[in-house]
Design a protein around this motif. Structure first.
Motif, PDB file in Angstrom:
ATOM      1  N   ALA A   1       4.087   1.464 -13.528  1.00 28.68           N
ATOM      2  CA  ALA A   1       3.094   0.921 -14.126  1.00 28.68           C
ATOM      3  C   ALA A   1       3.146   0.206 -14.928  1.00 28.68           C
ATOM      4  O   ALA A   1       4.595   0.147 -15.870  1.00 28.68           O
ATOM      5  CB  ALA A   1       2.995   2.058 -14.998  1.00 28.68           C
TER       6      ALA A   1
ATOM      7  N   ALA B   1       2.443   1.458  -3.624  1.00 27.67           N
ATOM      8  CA  ALA B   1       1.347   2.081  -4.378  1.00 27.67           C
ATOM      9  C   ALA B   1       0.910   3.922  -4.121  1.00 27.67           C
ATOM     10  O   ALA B   1       0.788   4.164  -5.354  1.00 27.67           O
ATOM     11  CB  ALA B   1       0.039   1.626  -3.809  1.00 27.67           C
ATOM     12  N   GLN B   2       1.432   4.140  -2.802  1.00 26.86           N
ATOM     13  CA  GLN B   2       1.131   5.759  -2.899  1.00 26.86           C
ATOM     14  C   GLN B   2       1.997   6.553  -3.392  1.00 26.86           C
ATOM     15  O   GLN B   2       1.998   7.712  -3.921  1.00 26.86           O
ATOM     16  CB  GLN B   2       0.951   5.692  -1.159  1.00 26.86           C
ATOM     17  CG  GLN B   2       0.579   7.446  -0.646  1.00 26.86           C
ATOM     18  CD  GLN B   2       0.346   7.190   0.651  1.00 26.86           C
ATOM     19  OE1 GLN B   2      -0.720   6.422   1.516  1.00 26.86           O
ATOM     20  NE2 GLN B   2       0.625   8.098   1.212  1.00 26.86           N
TER      21      GLN B   2
ATOM     22  N   ARG C   1      12.554  12.269 -16.762  1.00 28.89           N
ATOM     23  CA  ARG C   1      11.206  11.377 -16.551  1.00 28.89           C
ATOM     24  C   ARG C   1      11.737   9.919 -15.835  1.00 28.89           C
ATOM     25  O   ARG C   1      11.310   9.158 -15.715  1.00 28.89           O
ATOM     26  CB  ARG C   1       9.992  11.236 -17.237  1.00 28.89           C
ATOM     27  CG  ARG C   1       9.220  12.612 -17.501  1.00 28.89           C
ATOM     28  CD  ARG C   1       8.832  12.876 -18.926  1.00 28.89           C
ATOM     29  NE  ARG C   1       7.801  11.905 -18.327  1.00 28.89           N
ATOM     30  CZ  ARG C   1       7.127  10.473 -18.648  1.00 28.89           C
ATOM     31  NH1 ARG C   1       7.961  10.252 -19.686  1.00 28.89           N
ATOM     32  NH2 ARG C   1       6.400  10.201 -18.561  1.00 28.89           N
TER      33      ARG C   1
ATOM     34  N   LYS D   1       0.977  -1.266  -0.109  1.00 26.68           N
ATOM     35  CA  LYS D   1       0.370   0.136  -0.153  1.00 26.68           C
ATOM     36  C   LYS D   1       0.852   1.310   0.150  1.00 26.68           C
ATOM     37  O   LYS D   1       0.210   2.197  -0.560  1.00 26.68           O
ATOM     38  CB  LYS D   1      -0.738  -0.184   1.608  1.00 26.68           C
ATOM     39  CG  LYS D   1      -2.224  -0.979   0.399  1.00 26.68           C
ATOM     40  CD  LYS D   1      -3.151  -0.649   2.357  1.00 26.68           C
ATOM     41  CE  LYS D   1      -4.252  -1.938   1.934  1.00 26.68           C
ATOM     42  NZ  LYS D   1      -4.691  -1.622   3.700  1.00 26.68           N
ATOM     43  N   ARG D   2       1.633   1.051   0.869  1.00 32.25           N
ATOM     44  CA  ARG D   2       2.734   1.944   1.331  1.00 32.25           C
ATOM     45  C   ARG D   2       3.412   2.737  -0.688  1.00 32.25           C
ATOM     46  O   ARG D   2       3.788   3.845  -1.384  1.00 32.25           O
ATOM     47  CB  ARG D   2       3.904   2.047   2.020  1.00 32.25           C
ATOM     48  CG  ARG D   2       2.947   2.270   3.175  1.00 32.25           C
ATOM     49  CD  ARG D   2       4.589   2.339   4.684  1.00 32.25           C
ATOM     50  NE  ARG D   2       3.218   2.714   5.664  1.00 32.25           N
ATOM     51  CZ  ARG D   2       3.063   3.376   6.504  1.00 32.25           C
ATOM     52  NH1 ARG D   2       2.993   4.685   5.608  1.00 32.25           N
ATOM     53  NH2 ARG D   2       2.401   3.093   7.789  1.00 32.25           N
TER      54      ARG D   2
ATOM     55  N   ALA E   1       4.572   5.846  -5.361  1.00 28.24           N
ATOM     56  CA  ALA E   1       3.945   5.344  -7.185  1.00 28.24           C
ATOM     57  C   ALA E   1       3.577   6.748  -7.458  1.00 28.24           C
ATOM     58  O   ALA E   1       4.295   6.574  -8.489  1.00 28.24           O
ATOM     59  CB  ALA E   1       3.710   4.409  -7.257  1.00 28.24           C
ATOM     60  N   GLN E   2       2.996   7.659  -6.830  1.00 30.88           N
ATOM     61  CA  GLN E   2       2.205   9.021  -8.063  1.00 30.88           C
ATOM     62  C   GLN E   2       3.554  10.226  -7.330  1.00 30.88           C
ATOM     63  O   GLN E   2       3.288  11.049  -8.138  1.00 30.88           O
ATOM     64  CB  GLN E   2       1.409   8.861  -6.493  1.00 30.88           C
ATOM     65  CG  GLN E   2      -0.217   7.888  -6.282  1.00 30.88           C
ATOM     66  CD  GLN E   2       0.029   7.433  -7.710  1.00 30.88           C
ATOM     67  OE1 GLN E   2      -0.831   8.420  -8.434  1.00 30.88           O
ATOM     68  NE2 GLN E   2      -0.252   5.767  -7.914  1.00 30.88           N
ATOM     69  N   SER E   3       4.614   9.719  -6.552  1.00 29.11           N
ATOM     70  CA  SER E   3       5.780  10.491  -6.569  1.00 29.11           C
ATOM     71  C   SER E   3       6.378  10.400  -7.308  1.00 29.11           C
ATOM     72  O   SER E   3       7.485   9.473  -7.955  1.00 29.11           O
ATOM     73  CB  SER E   3       5.837  11.105  -5.528  1.00 29.11           C
ATOM     74  OG  SER E   3       7.652  11.757  -5.133  1.00 29.11           O
ATOM     75  N   GLY E   4       7.188  11.598  -8.140  1.00 24.50           N
ATOM     76  CA  GLY E   4       8.077  11.232  -9.045  1.00 24.50           C
ATOM     77  C   GLY E   4       9.999  10.928  -7.766  1.00 24.50           C
ATOM     78  O   GLY E   4      11.073  10.779  -8.727  1.00 24.50           O
TER      79      GLY E   4
ATOM     80  N   LEU F   1       6.014  -0.396  -8.170  1.00 25.93           N
ATOM     81  CA  LEU F   1       6.104   1.249  -8.130  1.00 25.93           C
ATOM     82  C   LEU F   1       6.279   1.466  -9.548  1.00 25.93           C
ATOM     83  O   LEU F   1       5.281   2.641 -10.082  1.00 25.93           O
ATOM     84  CB  LEU F   1       7.518   1.801  -7.919  1.00 25.93           C
ATOM     85  CG  LEU F   1       7.940   2.025  -6.873  1.00 25.93           C
ATOM     86  CD1 LEU F   1       9.040   2.511  -6.036  1.00 25.93           C
ATOM     87  CD2 LEU F   1       6.889   3.315  -5.842  1.00 25.93           C
TER      88      LEU F   1
ATOM     89  N   ARG G   1      13.042   8.331 -12.499  1.00 23.99           N
ATOM     90  CA  ARG G   1      12.794   8.376 -11.143  1.00 23.99           C
ATOM     91  C   ARG G   1      13.801   6.480 -10.616  1.00 23.99           C
ATOM     92  O   ARG G   1      14.088   5.807 -10.624  1.00 23.99           O
ATOM     93  CB  ARG G   1      11.758   7.880 -10.629  1.00 23.99           C
ATOM     94  CG  ARG G   1      11.585   7.498  -9.057  1.00 23.99           C
ATOM     95  CD  ARG G   1      10.383   6.734  -9.025  1.00 23.99           C
ATOM     96  NE  ARG G   1      10.307   7.521  -6.589  1.00 23.99           N
ATOM     97  CZ  ARG G   1       8.699   7.556  -6.598  1.00 23.99           C
ATOM     98  NH1 ARG G   1       7.392   7.153  -6.505  1.00 23.99           N
ATOM     99  NH2 ARG G   1       8.837   8.162  -5.368  1.00 23.99           N
TER     100      ARG G   1
END
Length: 415
Positions: free
Chosen positions: A176, A148-149, A231, A145-146, A151-154, A174, A233
């Motif tokens: 997609a 997945a959260q 882009r 879960k952490r 993964a929204q940041s770069g 992380l 990470r």
């Protein structure tokens, strides 16, 4: 030619497809139910499966899901049905089926689909071990879960954990679907913007920072400074805290600060022991699929023995144990005795080899204490409160002990 498994409850369909495919030079296996298909899939490892959707015991979609979840979808599967819908076809391909044939099956369509499926199978890379389908334990559910959260940041992410944690498996969560995951020591040998371009939109993973010398550290700085532009990470891993990396491995504090803009602690394998049987099964399937060992099955008793082992070497040690079991078992079924034999060897190998018992008592005790506290500091990521709790020492006494042993003091937490 190829070995093709045809699964259909209609004898006429099985015989017709068998005749057509045999005329094309293929070896054909026949199953009239999902239970027979499971057995043949496990023992024969076919190159292609033609799978009917509607069967009396288990429907084809459910069997496809079962194979996908257990890591057994290493071969292309083409679904068949005379009552199919667009929704069913879409669901099957989403789960992992390559194509969908509607009955009555046209000869040319059948042959073209089989040819394409076999060609794709030859070109397909070996499947990576994945944590994506696991999560019986709260610890693994939480870290997924952490991730997945995050993964929204770069932003650069530093993963922290024990040696043998296989951090790349967590880092892959992380990424997609379809995005690149660039890994390997060669990344830091000759860094270039081409490397960053390959990782664009995905992850550039750097393994254990403790293994990087000054030249590799400088090369990583080059990539880190240019990652945002492409882009890409940067995700890295360390089994040691930042202070120890600076003091023992000559890391620049500024570089570590950029690498650790975000930090996540990975659980040790013993913290998600409920997932060990599933992990071992996935590892075993990969070995069998790669034909690195004969067909193997692991008994429930053997799985339970693995679950209750302490795993000081974490996922890397589990992989080693599973490989030993796969190659060393004398029977197709891996039993409890096999597991106990291999685990006993690993337990013996994990004992500290560098404490010589022929030293004077004072020296031997000091060597043990140093090793003991090094392990505690690493396991607790330098948390002095946790080290004090585990060792049973008052914190002031612990500070004096570490100083006397020449060990770095870990981080202090707010009380």
């Amino acid at each position: 030619m190829a070995q093709i498994l045809v699964v259909d409850d209609e004898v006429g369909i099985r015989e017709l497809l068998s005749e057509i495919l045999a005329d094309e030079g293929h070896q054909v296996l026949l199953a009239e139910s999902a239970s027979e298909a499971r057995l043949l899939r496990e023992r024969q490892r076919p190159d292609l499966v033609l799978l009917d959707i509607w069967m009396p015991d288990t429907d084809g979609i459910s069997l496809l899901k079962e194979w996908a979840a257990s890591g057994q979808l290493g071969m292309p599967v083409v679904m068949m049905s005379g009552h199919g819908t667009i929704e069913t076809a879409v669901e099957a391909t989403r789960i992992g089926a390559l194509d969908y044939l509607e009955k009555p099956i046209a000869l040319q369509r059948l042959l073209a689909t089989v040819k394409r499926a076999l060609r794709n199978n030859e070109a397909a890379p070996s499947r990576e071990l994945s944590l994506a389908t696991l999560g019986r334990s709260p610890a693994l559910v939480e870290v997924r879960k952490r991730l997945a959260q995050l993964a929204q940041s770069g932003a650069p992410l530093l993963l922290r954990g024990e040696r043998g944690a296989r951090p790349e498996l967590f880092a892959r969560l992380l990424v997609a679907a379809g995005a690149p995951f660039v890994d390997g020591p060669e990344l830091l040998e000759e860094p270039s913007t081409e490397t960053l371009a390959r990782a664009g939109g995905g992850v550039l993973f750097v393994g254990d920072l403790t293994r990087l010398g000054r030249a590799a550290q400088k090369n990583l700085e080059f990539l880190l400074a240019r990652a945002d532009k492409h882009r890409a990470r940067v995700v890295s891993f360390s089994s040691l805290d930042t202070r120890t990396l600076i003091e023992r491995h000559e890391w620049d504090s500024g570089t570590l600060a950029r690498l650790g803009e975000l930090v996540l602690k990975l659980p040790a394998l013993r913290e998600f022991a409920e997932d060990v049987p599933d992990l071992a099964a996935l590892m075993l399937v990969r070995l069998v699929e790669a034909r690195a060992c004969p067909p193997r099955r692991m008994s429930v008793a053997a799985q339970n023995a693995l679950r209750h082992f302490s795993w000081p070497g974490n996922l890397a040690e589990l992989e080693s144990v599973v490989k030993n079991l796969a190659l060393g078992a004398l029977e197709e079924d891996i039993g409890l005795e096999d597991a106990e034999r291999v685990l006993a060897a690993h337990a013996g190998a994990s004992l500290p080899p560098d404490i010589a018992l022929d030293r004077p008592y004072r020296e031997a005790r000091e060597a043990f204490e140093r090793l003991y506290f090094e392990q505690l500091l690493t396991r607790e990521n330098g948390s002095m409160s946790k080290v004090a709790e585990r060792s049973g020492l008052e914190r002031t006494h612990l500070y004096r002990k570490l100083k006397a042993l020449g060990l770095p003091v870990g981080r202090r937490e707010e009380s």
